[in-house]
Enzyme design. Structure first.
Site, mmCIF file in Angstrom:
data_model
loop_
_atom_site.group_PDB
_atom_site.id
_atom_site.type_symbol
_atom_site.label_atom_id
_atom_site.label_comp_id
_atom_site.label_asym_id
_atom_site.label_seq_id
_atom_site.Cartn_x
_atom_site.Cartn_y
_atom_site.Cartn_z
ATOM 1 N NE ARG A 103 41.006 55.742 -26.830
ATOM 2 C CZ ARG A 103 41.475 56.896 -26.369
ATOM 3 N NH1 ARG A 103 41.462 57.962 -27.134
ATOM 4 N NH2 ARG A 103 41.921 57.009 -25.140
ATOM 5 C CB THR A 107 45.957 49.766 -31.837
ATOM 6 O OG1 THR A 107 44.536 49.647 -31.634
ATOM 7 C CG2 THR A 107 46.594 48.401 -31.651
ATOM 8 C CG ASP A 203 36.595 55.916 -19.654
ATOM 9 O OD1 ASP A 203 35.370 55.853 -19.946
ATOM 10 O OD2 ASP A 203 37.438 55.149 -20.129
ATOM 11 C CG ASP A 206 35.343 53.705 -17.078
ATOM 12 O OD1 ASP A 206 34.692 52.923 -17.807
ATOM 13 O OD2 ASP A 206 36.561 53.566 -16.852
HETATM 14 C C1 PRP Z 1 35.252 56.609 -25.741
HETATM 15 C C2 PRP Z 1 34.336 57.685 -26.280
HETATM 16 C C3 PRP Z 1 34.556 57.589 -27.773
HETATM 17 C C4 PRP Z 1 36.016 57.231 -27.861
HETATM 18 C C5 PRP Z 1 36.783 58.463 -28.193
HETATM 19 O O1 PRP Z 1 34.649 55.374 -25.836
HETATM 20 O O2 PRP Z 1 32.996 57.523 -25.881
HETATM 21 O O3 PRP Z 1 33.741 56.612 -28.399
HETATM 22 O O4 PRP Z 1 36.412 56.727 -26.574
HETATM 23 O O5 PRP Z 1 38.097 58.177 -28.468
HETATM 24 P P1 PRP Z 1 38.733 58.393 -29.914
HETATM 25 O O6 PRP Z 1 38.253 59.712 -30.442
HETATM 26 O O7 PRP Z 1 40.205 58.386 -29.627
HETATM 27 O O8 PRP Z 1 38.309 57.240 -30.797
HETATM 28 P P2 PRP Z 1 35.343 54.045 -25.266
HETATM 29 O O9 PRP Z 1 36.178 53.414 -26.324
HETATM 30 O O10 PRP Z 1 36.025 54.381 -23.982
HETATM 31 O O11 PRP Z 1 34.122 53.078 -25.027
HETATM 32 P P3 PRP Z 1 32.892 53.219 -23.995
HETATM 33 O O12 PRP Z 1 31.990 54.298 -24.517
HETATM 34 O O13 PRP Z 1 32.253 51.865 -24.058
HETATM 35 O O14 PRP Z 1 33.413 53.539 -22.630
HETATM 36 N N1 URA Z 2 37.581 58.444 -24.191
HETATM 37 C C1 URA Z 2 37.114 59.046 -23.059
HETATM 38 O O1 URA Z 2 36.112 58.613 -22.468
HETATM 39 N N2 URA Z 2 37.809 60.091 -22.573
HETATM 40 C C2 URA Z 2 38.892 60.594 -23.173
HETATM 41 O O2 URA Z 2 39.455 61.587 -22.677
HETATM 42 C C3 URA Z 2 39.356 59.969 -24.350
HETATM 43 C C4 URA Z 2 38.671 58.903 -24.848
#
Ligand code: PRP
Ligand code: URA
Length: 213
Positions: A103, A107, A203, A206
């Site tokens: 994400r 944006t 997160d 993370d």
């Molecule tokens: C997180 C999560 C989803 C997304 C959710 O991933 O695992 O994929 O955010 O957010 P949304 O519903 O607003 O799209 P992230 O983009 O943090 O990537 P990661 O899994 O590599 O940490």
């Molecule tokens: N992605 C995450 O990992 N946590 C949130 O709360 C939202 C997006």
């Protein structure tokens, strides 16, 4: 979209420990794994099977086996990877495809950076794994990907979801004639000003794997 919020004391208990900011990464990974196995039980209620006969030491018995084409499990990298083993434990013969999405925190749009899926998903049941359904951008993009390739039944498994994320997916799916089901361990209140789930668990990527950027 059909939404199923799992209602079970073991799921609520594990989710509570997962949310706790003092829970360390190894424990967090183990809890995600255990939660997914419990959610998979619910999410696979309608997995397609066909009748099969088996010879027991005593007599023939009627049973079932998974139909071909086998279900496809699609973890959304990174955080969805933490859910894969828990799902495979119950569905060991499912095939696995990968979608890498991140994400854009400015944006809030999902950016796809990797994809390894069969070109043709006609007639496949697809199980999408991502712990967090926040704004819904990532899951909506993943579902669209699978629909374009011909998937005809999509089940998303998440740990947490929000009303905003569910509405976003429902509006993006208007006119799409593919059944989509969401199975989640918890439906939270909403999003904060950074579009993080509230109360959420922070997160997920993370907490599973450490800070990437
Ligand atoms: C997180 C999560 C989803 C997304 C959710 O991933 O695992 O994929 O955010 O957010 P949304 O519903 O607003 O799209 P992230 O983009 O943090 O990537 P990661 O899994 O590599 O940490
Ligand atoms: N992605 C995450 O990992 N946590 C949130 O709360 C939202 C997006």
């Amino acid at each position: 979209m059909q939404v199923h919020v799992a209602d079970h004391p073991l799921i609520s208990h594990k989710l509570t420990v997962l949310r706790d900011e003092s829970t360390d990464s190894p424990t967090f990974r183990r809890l995600v794994d255990e939660l997914v196995t419990l959610l998979t039980y619910e999410a696979t209620r309608d997995v397609r099977v066909e009748p099969v006969d088996v010879q027991t030491p005593v007599a023939m018995a009627r049973g079932v086996r998974l139909t071909e084409p086998r279900p496809l499990v699609v973890p959304i990298l990174r955080a969805g990877l933490g859910m894969l083993e828990g799902m495979q434990r119950l569905l060991p013969t499912a095939e696995v495809g990968f979608l890498g999405m991140v994400r854009n925190e400015e944006t809030l749009e999902a950016v796809t950076y990797a994809e390894r899926l069969p070109d043709d998903l006609t007639g496949r049941q697809c199980y999408v794994l991502d712990p967090m359904l926040a704004t819904g951008g990532s899951l909506a993009a993943a579902i669209n990907f699978l629909v374009k390739r011909g998937a005809n039944d999509i089940i998303a498994i998440t740990i947490l979801a929000t009303p905003e994320g569910i509405s976003r997916i429902e509006s993006d799916l208007q006119g799409v004639d593919v059944p989509v089901t969401l199975v989640t361990a918890g439906l939270d209140d909403g999003l904060d000003e950074r579009a993080y789930i509230v109360p959420g668990l922070g997160d997920a990527g993370d907490r599973l794997y450490g800070v990437a950027d």
